[in-house]
Design a protein around this motif. Structure first.
Motif, PDB file in Angstrom:
ATOM      1  N   LYS A  23      65.205 -47.357 -53.255  1.00 24.42           N
ATOM      2  CA  LYS A  23      65.090 -46.424 -51.970  1.00 24.42           C
ATOM      3  C   LYS A  23      64.856 -47.065 -50.511  1.00 24.42           C
ATOM      4  N   LEU A  24      64.633 -48.055 -50.366  1.00 25.26           N
ATOM      5  CA  LEU A  24      64.233 -48.914 -49.158  1.00 25.26           C
ATOM      6  C   LEU A  24      65.458 -49.539 -48.879  1.00 25.26           C
ATOM      7  N   GLY A  25      66.039 -48.969 -47.414  1.00 27.88           N
ATOM      8  CA  GLY A  25      67.320 -49.819 -47.077  1.00 27.88           C
ATOM      9  C   GLY A  25      66.692 -50.940 -46.340  1.00 27.88           C
ATOM     10  N   ASN A  26      67.260 -51.327 -45.322  1.00 29.42           N
ATOM     11  CA  ASN A  26      66.662 -52.341 -44.329  1.00 29.42           C
ATOM     12  C   ASN A  26      65.299 -52.039 -43.634  1.00 29.42           C
ATOM     13  N   PHE A  27      64.275 -53.147 -43.984  1.00 27.87           N
ATOM     14  CA  PHE A  27      62.925 -52.915 -43.464  1.00 27.87           C
ATOM     15  C   PHE A  27      62.456 -53.843 -42.742  1.00 27.87           C
ATOM     16  N   ASP A  28      62.232 -53.869 -41.749  1.00 26.61           N
ATOM     17  CA  ASP A  28      62.066 -54.888 -40.673  1.00 26.61           C
ATOM     18  C   ASP A  28      60.594 -55.085 -40.490  1.00 26.61           C
ATOM     19  N   SER A  29      59.709 -54.821 -41.240  1.00 26.17           N
ATOM     20  CA  SER A  29      58.235 -55.137 -41.235  1.00 26.17           C
ATOM     21  C   SER A  29      57.758 -55.823 -42.441  1.00 26.17           C
ATOM     22  N   VAL A  30      56.475 -55.968 -42.747  1.00 24.83           N
ATOM     23  CA  VAL A  30      56.006 -56.495 -44.049  1.00 24.83           C
ATOM     24  C   VAL A  30      54.922 -55.424 -44.456  1.00 24.83           C
ATOM     25  N   ALA A  31      55.157 -55.125 -45.679  1.00 31.38           N
ATOM     26  CA  ALA A  31      54.185 -54.132 -46.303  1.00 31.38           C
ATOM     27  C   ALA A  31      53.799 -54.610 -47.867  1.00 31.38           C
ATOM     28  N   LYS A  32      52.695 -54.322 -48.143  1.00 30.71           N
ATOM     29  CA  LYS A  32      52.246 -54.612 -49.348  1.00 30.71           C
ATOM     30  C   LYS A  32      51.766 -53.160 -50.180  1.00 30.71           C
TER      31      LYS A  32
ATOM     32  N   THR B 273      49.643 -42.674 -59.443  1.00 32.50           N
ATOM     33  CA  THR B 273      49.904 -42.265 -58.172  1.00 32.50           C
ATOM     34  C   THR B 273      50.907 -42.963 -57.699  1.00 32.50           C
ATOM     35  N   PHE B 274      51.217 -44.407 -57.864  1.00 29.71           N
ATOM     36  CA  PHE B 274      52.344 -44.914 -57.264  1.00 29.71           C
ATOM     37  C   PHE B 274      53.585 -44.368 -57.906  1.00 29.71           C
ATOM     38  N   GLU B 275      53.466 -44.264 -59.205  1.00 38.32           N
ATOM     39  CA  GLU B 275      54.599 -43.913 -60.009  1.00 38.32           C
ATOM     40  C   GLU B 275      55.282 -42.554 -59.626  1.00 38.32           C
ATOM     41  N   GLY B 276      54.070 -41.775 -59.331  1.00 38.53           N
ATOM     42  CA  GLY B 276      54.387 -40.221 -58.742  1.00 38.53           C
ATOM     43  C   GLY B 276      55.021 -40.357 -57.394  1.00 38.53           C
ATOM     44  N   ILE B 277      54.592 -41.244 -56.416  1.00 37.62           N
ATOM     45  CA  ILE B 277      55.191 -41.431 -55.102  1.00 37.62           C
ATOM     46  C   ILE B 277      56.694 -41.731 -55.269  1.00 37.62           C
ATOM     47  N   LEU B 278      57.007 -42.933 -56.342  1.00 33.60           N
ATOM     48  CA  LEU B 278      58.302 -43.230 -56.259  1.00 33.60           C
ATOM     49  C   LEU B 278      59.012 -42.299 -57.068  1.00 33.60           C
ATOM     50  N   ASP B 279      58.703 -41.499 -58.000  1.00 37.05           N
ATOM     51  CA  ASP B 279      59.504 -40.300 -58.518  1.00 37.05           C
ATOM     52  C   ASP B 279      59.587 -39.046 -57.848  1.00 37.05           C
ATOM     53  N   GLY B 280      58.943 -39.238 -56.714  1.00 42.77           N
ATOM     54  CA  GLY B 280      58.825 -37.798 -55.895  1.00 42.77           C
ATOM     55  C   GLY B 280      57.940 -36.760 -56.433  1.00 42.77           C
ATOM     56  N   THR B 281      57.048 -36.955 -57.301  1.00 42.30           N
ATOM     57  CA  THR B 281      56.337 -36.031 -57.772  1.00 42.30           C
ATOM     58  C   THR B 281      54.907 -35.779 -57.180  1.00 42.30           C
ATOM     59  N   VAL B 282      54.679 -36.809 -56.224  1.00 41.13           N
ATOM     60  CA  VAL B 282      53.602 -37.004 -55.574  1.00 41.13           C
ATOM     61  C   VAL B 282      53.732 -37.361 -54.064  1.00 41.13           C
TER      62      VAL B 282
ATOM     63  N   LYS C 104      56.118 -44.287 -41.953  1.00 39.00           N
ATOM     64  CA  LYS C 104      57.255 -44.609 -42.092  1.00 39.00           C
ATOM     65  C   LYS C 104      57.907 -44.814 -43.424  1.00 39.00           C
ATOM     66  N   LEU C 105      57.016 -45.811 -44.343  1.00 39.64           N
ATOM     67  CA  LEU C 105      57.394 -45.775 -45.648  1.00 39.64           C
ATOM     68  C   LEU C 105      57.237 -44.689 -46.555  1.00 39.64           C
ATOM     69  N   GLY C 106      56.145 -43.998 -46.121  1.00 39.53           N
ATOM     70  CA  GLY C 106      55.994 -42.496 -46.608  1.00 39.53           C
ATOM     71  C   GLY C 106      57.280 -41.801 -46.616  1.00 39.53           C
ATOM     72  N   GLN C 107      57.980 -41.794 -45.444  1.00 37.59           N
ATOM     73  CA  GLN C 107      59.302 -40.840 -45.526  1.00 37.59           C
ATOM     74  C   GLN C 107      60.240 -41.536 -46.103  1.00 37.59           C
ATOM     75  N   ALA C 108      60.423 -42.789 -46.045  1.00 34.02           N
ATOM     76  CA  ALA C 108      61.468 -43.487 -46.725  1.00 34.02           C
ATOM     77  C   ALA C 108      61.486 -43.144 -48.501  1.00 34.02           C
ATOM     78  N   LEU C 109      60.269 -43.106 -48.879  1.00 32.97           N
ATOM     79  CA  LEU C 109      59.983 -42.968 -50.261  1.00 32.97           C
ATOM     80  C   LEU C 109      60.050 -41.661 -50.591  1.00 32.97           C
ATOM     81  N   SER C 110      59.862 -40.572 -49.821  1.00 32.88           N
ATOM     82  CA  SER C 110      60.017 -39.260 -50.150  1.00 32.88           C
ATOM     83  C   SER C 110      61.562 -38.844 -50.438  1.00 32.88           C
TER      84      SER C 110
END
Length: 94
Positions: free
Chosen positions: A15-24, A57-66, A88-94
C-alpha cells in the motif's frame, strides 16, 4: 515473527509507496512494525509517529473496513508523535 506481523508487513509494503519519514505500528499482543524509506519491516525503534491498535482494528484499517480517523476518534487507534504524519499515513492506507 507472528503471522499477523508478516501479513501486515506485506500489506503495508503493497500500500505504501515512497515514505520519507519513520513510523511505527504497534499491534497489541502481536508486535511492532517499522515503516521508513526502505519499506515496512518488523521492528521496535524510535519513530516520528507511533500508532497503536488491536489486531482487529489494524487489520480493518489495512483491508479498508475501518477508517483510521474514525478509529482514532473512537479511541481504537492511539497516536503518539506527529499528528500530521499520522494523517498522511491514514490517507495512504485508505
Amino acid at each position: 515473527m507472528s503471522n499477523v506481523i508478516n501479513a501486515a508487513v506485506d500489506a503495508l509494503n503493497a500500500k505504501l509507496g515512497n515514505f520519507d519519514s519513520v513510523a511505527k505500528f504497534v499491534i497489541v499482543d502481536e508486535g511492532a512494525i517499522m515503516v521508513d524509506e526502505n519499506g515496512a519491516r518488523e521492528g521496535d525503534e524510535e519513530a516520528d509517529v507511533t500508532m497503536t491498535a488491536s489486531r482487529e482494528t489494524f487489520e480493518g484499517i489495512l483491508d479498508g473496513t475501518v477508517n483510521p480517523t474514525t478509529a482514532f476518534m473512537m479511541g481504537k487507534l492511539k497516536i503518539d508523535g506527529s499528528m500530521g504524519l499520522a494523517m498522511k499515513l491514514g490517507q495512504a492506507l485508505s
